[in-house]
Design a protein around this motif. Structure first.
Motif, short mmCIF file in Angstrom:
data_model
loop_
_atom_site.label_atom_id
_atom_site.label_comp_id
_atom_site.label_asym_id
_atom_site.label_seq_id
_atom_site.Cartn_x
_atom_site.Cartn_y
_atom_site.Cartn_z
N LYS A 75 0.67 -1.32 0.14
CA LYS A 75 0.19 -0.14 0.21
C LYS A 75 0.74 0.97 -0.09
O LYS A 75 1.82 0.96 0.76
N GLU A 110 -1.94 -2.15 -3.93
CA GLU A 110 -3.22 -0.89 -4.68
C GLU A 110 -3.23 -0.15 -4.11
O GLU A 110 -2.24 0.43 -3.09
N HIS A 125 -8.09 0.30 -13.87
CA HIS A 125 -8.45 1.61 -12.89
C HIS A 125 -9.37 2.82 -13.33
O HIS A 125 -9.82 2.42 -13.87
N ARG A 309 -5.59 -1.26 -8.54
CA ARG A 309 -4.21 -2.39 -8.25
C ARG A 309 -3.78 -2.71 -9.09
O ARG A 309 -3.83 -2.80 -10.10
N TRP A 321 -8.08 -9.97 -4.20
CA TRP A 321 -9.02 -9.77 -5.46
C TRP A 321 -10.21 -10.06 -4.72
O TRP A 321 -11.35 -9.64 -4.60
#
Length: 360
Positions: A75, A110, A125, A309, A321
């Protein structure tokens, strides 16, 4: 390409200087959340933070700051707090996004505020506007554009400012103060706002409070924490804490005393902040992604950020996912593909072993 990983505190003067040079060479990276100082400060408080340094031969071509979470989930630094994310890299530098996250030991990366022009931007995206106050032509030109864009907003806000002063007292604006007392007042207002609106109180996390305090104490030509407050009759009425580069101020934590709500203290403050910021060399105030009435009233332009992501084919990526996609859509997609079906089976087994870690 060669990639090495480092903790933020391990970056030396050479790396920090190169990071800053790369950031300042591309307008897309002109956001304080992409500055080395921000990552280093968060890294002092969060063991999750790492930096991938990208080389072409002996030359550093980019820096990729990220947080490493369980199961190889990557992240952005200070995920959930920042309005600009991404890889800071040299112009025309090409890299495969999946290879990068593999080199970082990640299954998934992500993002929700990825800045434009990123190699990390995959096929899937969503794009979102990030409203700005454009001060490149000065404060007066901004107010002219504001009158054209927002109708009566500017005129009404000035009228409410005059009424506030008639009713309560003289207005005073402290811009770029370093005093902790008004900061704590501001954070108290923000906590009250979170509770009123049913949102999670970010400042219930001690590390976030410490982060803001450390950033307030950070001062350089290229990066600083910026606290400003509006007072009336020496009573604090509204304020904001953000961070800046040489030319961009990131809107972060605005709040006001609800006792003065009828005077629109937030708008009064933002106009005062814009005037002082322009005088201090700020060209853009980035108010950040998100639909808010005050942003619509004050904006005179928009940037664009992306949400999505990057993932490698792995069981951990499959778990991630399936946790994020609605169940019906997940089943239909998986059943239509033998490869996904095999990956999903491995993912479910992984999920069974690690579900306690995921929900920690």
């Amino acid at each position: 390409m060669r990639v090495t990983l480092a903790l933020p505190r391990e970056l030396g003067p050479t790396e920090v200087s190169r990071w800053r040079a790369l950031q300042e060479s591309n307008p897309a990276f002109d956001n304080p959340f992409l500055s080395p100082e921000f990552t280093i400060t968060v890294g002092e408080l969060r063991d999750l933070v790492q930096v991938a340094i990208l080389y072409d031969g002996s030359e550093i071509m980019g820096f990729f700051p990220f947080e490493r979470h369980p199961l190889g989930i990557g992240k952005p630094v200070a995920a959930g707090l920042t309005d600009a994310q991404g890889l800071i890299h040299a112009k025309d530098f090409e890299i495969d996004a999946r290879r990068l996250i593999k080199e970082c030991g990640l299954a998934v990366y992500e993002f929700d505020h990825l800045v434009s022009g990123q190699p990390l931007l995959g096929a899937r995206h969503e794009r979102h506007p990030s409203p700005i106050i454009d001060l490149r032509d000065g404060y007066e030109r901004y107010t002219m554009a504001l009158r054209e864009h927002s109708g009566k907003t500017y005129k009404t806000t000035l009228a409410k400012s005059r009424k506030l002063q008639r009713d309560v007292g003289t207005l005073r604006h402290d811009f770029a103060t370093t005093d902790l007392a008004p900061l704590r007042t501001l954070l108290g207002w923000k906590t009250d706002q979170y509770r009123r609106t049913g949102r999670t109180d970010r400042f219930a996390h001690r590390w976030i409070v410490e982060l803001v305090e450390r950033l307030l104490a950070t001062r350089s030509d290229s990066f600083a924490g910026v606290l400003d407050m509006v007072y009336v009759d020496d009573q604090p009425v509204a304020g904001h804490f953000g961070v800046r580069t040489r030319t961009t101020l990131a809107g972060w934590f605005p709040a006001y005393d609800t006792r003065f709500a009828k005077y629109s203290p937030g708008l009064i403050h933002h106009l005062a902040m814009a005037e002082q910021a322009a005088a201090a060399g700020i060209e853009v105030i980035d108010m950040g992604r998100g639909q808010k009435e005050y942003k619509d009233k004050l904006k005179t332009g928009e940037l664009e950020v992306a949400e999505g992501r990057v993932a490698r084919a792995s069981a951990a990526a499959g778990v991630h996912w399936m946790m994020r996609v609605p169940a019906r859509k997940t089943r239909a997609t998986v059943m239509a593909s033998p490869l996904l079906l095999k990956t999903a089976d491995k993912a479910l087994k992984t999920y069974g072993r690690f579900r306690t870690v995921i929900h920690r």
